[in-house]
Design an enzyme around this catalytic site. Structure first.
Site, PDB file in Angstrom:
ATOM      1  N   TYR A 247      -0.828 -39.393   6.187  1.00  0.00           N
ATOM      2  CA  TYR A 247      -1.136 -39.455   4.611  1.00  0.00           C
ATOM      3  C   TYR A 247      -2.303 -40.324   4.445  1.00  0.00           C
ATOM      4  CZ  TYR A 247       3.757 -37.766   5.015  1.00  0.00           C
ATOM      5  OH  TYR A 247       4.976 -36.999   5.329  1.00  0.00           O
TER       6      TYR A 247
ATOM      7  N   PRO B 208       5.116 -32.661  -2.187  1.00  0.00           N
ATOM      8  CA  PRO B 208       6.238 -31.524  -2.598  1.00  0.00           C
ATOM      9  C   PRO B 208       6.693 -31.545  -4.148  1.00  0.00           C
ATOM     10  CG  PRO B 208       6.754 -33.020  -0.568  1.00  0.00           C
ATOM     11  CD  PRO B 208       5.808 -33.608  -1.432  1.00  0.00           C
TER      12      PRO B 208
ATOM     13  N   HIS C 267       4.020 -38.011  -1.014  1.00  0.00           N
ATOM     14  CA  HIS C 267       4.592 -38.120   0.126  1.00  0.00           C
ATOM     15  C   HIS C 267       4.389 -39.268   1.172  1.00  0.00           C
ATOM     16  CE1 HIS C 267       6.843 -36.183   2.907  1.00  0.00           C
ATOM     17  NE2 HIS C 267       6.667 -34.991   2.995  1.00  0.00           N
TER      18      HIS C 267
ATOM     19  N   LYS D 153      28.115 -20.619   9.809  1.00  0.00           N
ATOM     20  CA  LYS D 153      29.382 -21.260  10.137  1.00  0.00           C
ATOM     21  C   LYS D 153      30.504 -20.410  10.705  1.00  0.00           C
ATOM     22  CE  LYS D 153      28.715 -25.658   7.590  1.00  0.00           C
ATOM     23  NZ  LYS D 153      29.081 -26.257   6.414  1.00  0.00           N
ATOM     24  N   SER D 154      30.662 -19.315  10.093  1.00  0.00           N
ATOM     25  CA  SER D 154      31.922 -18.317  10.641  1.00  0.00           C
ATOM     26  C   SER D 154      31.591 -17.990  11.985  1.00  0.00           C
ATOM     27  CB  SER D 154      32.017 -17.308   9.776  1.00  0.00           C
ATOM     28  OG  SER D 154      31.166 -16.273   9.882  1.00  0.00           O
ATOM     29  N   GLN D 155      30.336 -17.751  12.514  1.00  0.00           N
ATOM     30  CA  GLN D 155      29.880 -17.500  13.590  1.00  0.00           C
ATOM     31  C   GLN D 155      29.634 -18.763  14.768  1.00  0.00           C
ATOM     32  OE1 GLN D 155      29.339 -13.881  14.510  1.00  0.00           O
ATOM     33  NE2 GLN D 155      30.568 -13.909  12.221  1.00  0.00           N
TER      34      GLN D 155
ATOM     35  N   SER E 145      10.245 -30.124  10.039  1.00  0.00           N
ATOM     36  CA  SER E 145      10.666 -31.732  10.393  1.00  0.00           C
ATOM     37  C   SER E 145      12.315 -32.206  10.562  1.00  0.00           C
ATOM     38  CB  SER E 145      10.272 -32.400   8.969  1.00  0.00           C
ATOM     39  OG  SER E 145      10.607 -31.627   7.748  1.00  0.00           O
TER      40      SER E 145
ATOM     41  N   SER F 224      10.843 -26.791   6.205  1.00  0.00           N
ATOM     42  CA  SER F 224      11.772 -27.984   6.295  1.00  0.00           C
ATOM     43  C   SER F 224      12.954 -27.412   5.649  1.00  0.00           C
ATOM     44  CB  SER F 224      10.923 -28.896   5.273  1.00  0.00           C
ATOM     45  OG  SER F 224      11.540 -30.205   5.351  1.00  0.00           O
TER      46      SER F 224
END
Length: 621
Positions: free
Chosen positions: A105, A118, A341, A421-423, A452, A549
């Site tokens: 940064y 962001p 950020h 999730k069902s899988q 990230s 992200s």
């Protein structure tokens, strides 16, 4: 009153965060967190080679393999640097966090706009006039102050990830803080722990900045009603829309802004005004309406408004981009925020948003006894011809950036977390593999991909990199459009590989920050840069064409950010139960990238993966 006579101890005063409170729950919790480990050198070297396999040529890979063997010889270069890192880790609370803040940064010289900060688009609101805008703003400000009281009293609920408690430090960094430009490197100041912490916010309207005190003299926050009255005063004393947009200076290249800043604050009035902005708890930008957009374009238009304000003739001057937290409330109902950020990642920002949005649902306007409130103070700036020139330059550069940003914000409405999730698949891994497929279908090769991963299981932890392009994901994406292969097992392996890398990363065992540490250790030792860092493979691996992200929220919002390389994409997503919000960015100056095209390919890939899984009887897995 009794208080004045000293007979009753005033309660709830906004007093400086006293030592007893700091030594309270927060510190005890922080001290219980483990320190960030330095991974074993050999492990990182092996994992680095594995990560390079799908993205570099075989001969490059061979060359790198030889360099790595040389690097990790006992008593060799790597060994020495590794020992140095281990020493550093013993001495410090976190061996990485200072280095990361500097390199990721503060040393980075590109504008914070698009390249670093962001934006977040909040759900579309109902209002479309200034009364609605100010009512919304008043409730929002009250909601943020409510969240602030939890930070100040250390009553923020500790967060957990995979059953482990997380570092809460970032929450203490986002309010009353600001970035300060320098001609070579920036720094961040935080006034929250001052003897007399700030009690004001800044409000900017028509490019004009105001100081708004948000606490009464007894330390209680202003009510929604009182804030509304104060915002109305601000609005009515900033009607002229031809003022110099001093805030646009903060959008320039950091070295140019650093120079302009030093020049700006030579003047005492300017210095005091700038200091008032820097010290404020946060900033609220009351934006002018943007040109109307069709409903399907609304989110994309809102996304760019949050990221850059639309250019110098719209709202780009209605900002102080160095401010850690700026809430943006448009007269046309477009709302969101942008954050600087350096002090924090997305999740703490999002949990603040979730709190504020909930608060605003319940908060009704309260009639307050009419105590006359002081007129909010307008911040004055003396604009010399030189500063005027700096403003013009910043405007031109901002408009170039605005024209160059290619953005697509979309809602994937076919399914959300529910289907993966069902899988029995991780939703994040499912989305990342779909993104690999989308990219491969357009470009016919895999690219270095950054996602990230949170290191908040560790004290002062920030992030490490999940490298989503794996040997398994590459096999799957190549097989997907080949009619003759057994794809389901490959998809399953690709998703599991991503899940495994994620688990490794959040436990501090990924490779990117360790490699960075070895490199910075060499620089600190004033040693020659090891050959592995001058290698083509390293340059390729660090050129993230996909920077991604997952930022999950309870609120139906979406975060957006720009690409990190000129020929890359930024992809951010919030997976809800039954839909997913996506934001894809690219640069128009690159002929090979197109945000809408990638967004569409991503949607197709998700649907094709679902079809594939549904066509296959479960027993095969």
């Amino acid at each position: 009153s009794l208080v004045r006579a000293g007979m009753v101890k005033p309660s709830g005063l906004v007093k400086p965060v006293s030592v007893t409170r700091i030594a309270g729950r927060y510190l005890a919790h922080q001290e219980g967190l483990p320190k960030l480990p330095v991974p074993p050198l050999q492990q990182t070297c092996e994992r680095y080679l594995t990560a390079l396999t799908p993205i570099v040529d075989p001969e490059e890979l061979n060359h790198t393999r030889q360099l790595l063997e040389e690097f990790q010889k006992p008593g060799g270069v790597g060994d020495r640097l590794q020992k140095g890192l281990e020493q550093r880790a013993k001495k410090m609370e976190n061996w990485l966090s200072d280095w990361w803040l500097q390199t990721a940064y503060l040393d980075y010289r590109m504008p914070v706009v698009i390249h670093s900060s962001p934006g977040v688009v909040l759900p579309r609101t109902e209002f479309s006039d200034r009364q609605g805008q100010m009512r919304y703003a008043a409730k929002l400000i009250a909601g943020v102050l409510d969240f602030k009281s939890m930070i100040d009293n250390e009553t923020l609920p500790v967060e957990y990830l995979g059953g482990k408690s997380l570092c809460m430090n970032q929450y203490y960094q986002v309010l009353s803080s600001c970035r300060i430009p320098g001609t070579k490197r920036d720094n961040v100041v935080n006034y929250a722990l001052d003897k007399r912490p700030p009690t004001h916010i800044t409000v900017v309207h028509n490019f004009q900045f105001f100081v708004l005190d948000v606490y009464n003299s007894d330390g209680t926050p202003l009510t929604v009603d009182q804030i509304y009255i104060q915002l109305e005063k601000i609005w009515n004393s900033s009607l002229q829309s031809n003022k110099e947009p001093i805030g646009i200076l903060t959008s320039n290249h950091r070295n140019s802004w650093g120079k302009a800043y030093n020049n700006l604050i030579k003047d005492k009035t300017n210095k005091e005004s700038v200091r008032a902005i820097q010290k404020s708890i946060f900033t609220v930008c009351l934006d002018a309406p943007m040109p109307r957009a069709s409903d399907d374009m609304y989110r994309t238009r809102a996304g760019v408004q949050m990221l850059h304000g639309g250019g110098s003739r719209w709202n780009s001057g209605n900002r102080w981009f160095d401010k850690t937290l700026q809430f943006i409330i448009g007269e046309d109902g477009t709302c969101g925020l942008i954050y600087e950020h350096a002090p924090a990642e997305g999740p703490p920002i999002v949990s603040l948003i979730d709190h504020v949005v909930e608060y605003m649902k319940s908060s009704e306007m309260v009639r307050t006894p009419m105590v006359p409130l002081r007129m909010p103070q307008k911040l004055r700036f003396n604009i010399t011809p030189e500063i005027k020139k700096d403003i013009e330059e910043a405007k031109q550069n901002m408009n170039i950036m605005v024209h160059d940003l290619d953005m697509k914000v979309s809602v994937f409405s076919h399914f959300g977390k529910d289907f993966p999730k069902s899988q029995k698949m991780s939703p994040d891994a499912f989305i990342q593999v779909a993104l690999q497929l989308a990219y491969y279908r357009i470009y016919k090769h895999c690219c270095p991909t950054y996602e990230s991963a949170s290191l908040r299981m560790f004290r002062l932890g920030r992030t490490d990199t999940i490298r989503s392009t794996s040997i398994d994901s590459a096999k799957f994406v190549k097989a997907m459009d080949d009619p003759n292969t057994e794809k389901v097992a490959l998809l399953d392996k690709a998703v599991k590989a991503h899940r495994a890398y994620t688990d490794m990363a959040i436990r501090g065992q990924a490779i990117d920050r360790h490699l960075l540490g070895l490199k910075l250790q060499a620089i600190e030792d004033l040693a020659a840069l090891p050959e592995i860092f001058m290698d083509t493979s390293y340059a390729v691996a660090m050129h993230f064409n996909l920077s991604t992200s997952q930022v999950p929220a309870k609120t139906d919002c979406v975060m957006c950010f720009g690409p990190v390389v000129p020929d890359g994409y930024g992809v951010c997503y919030n997976p809800m139960d039954a839909h997913i919000n996506f934001a894809v960015s690219a640069f128009n100056s690159c002929q090979d990238t197109n945000a809408t095209r990638l967004a569409q390919a991503l949607e197709d890939a998700m649907l094709d993966m679902k079809t594939l899984l549904e066509q296959t009887p479960k027993a095969k897995l």
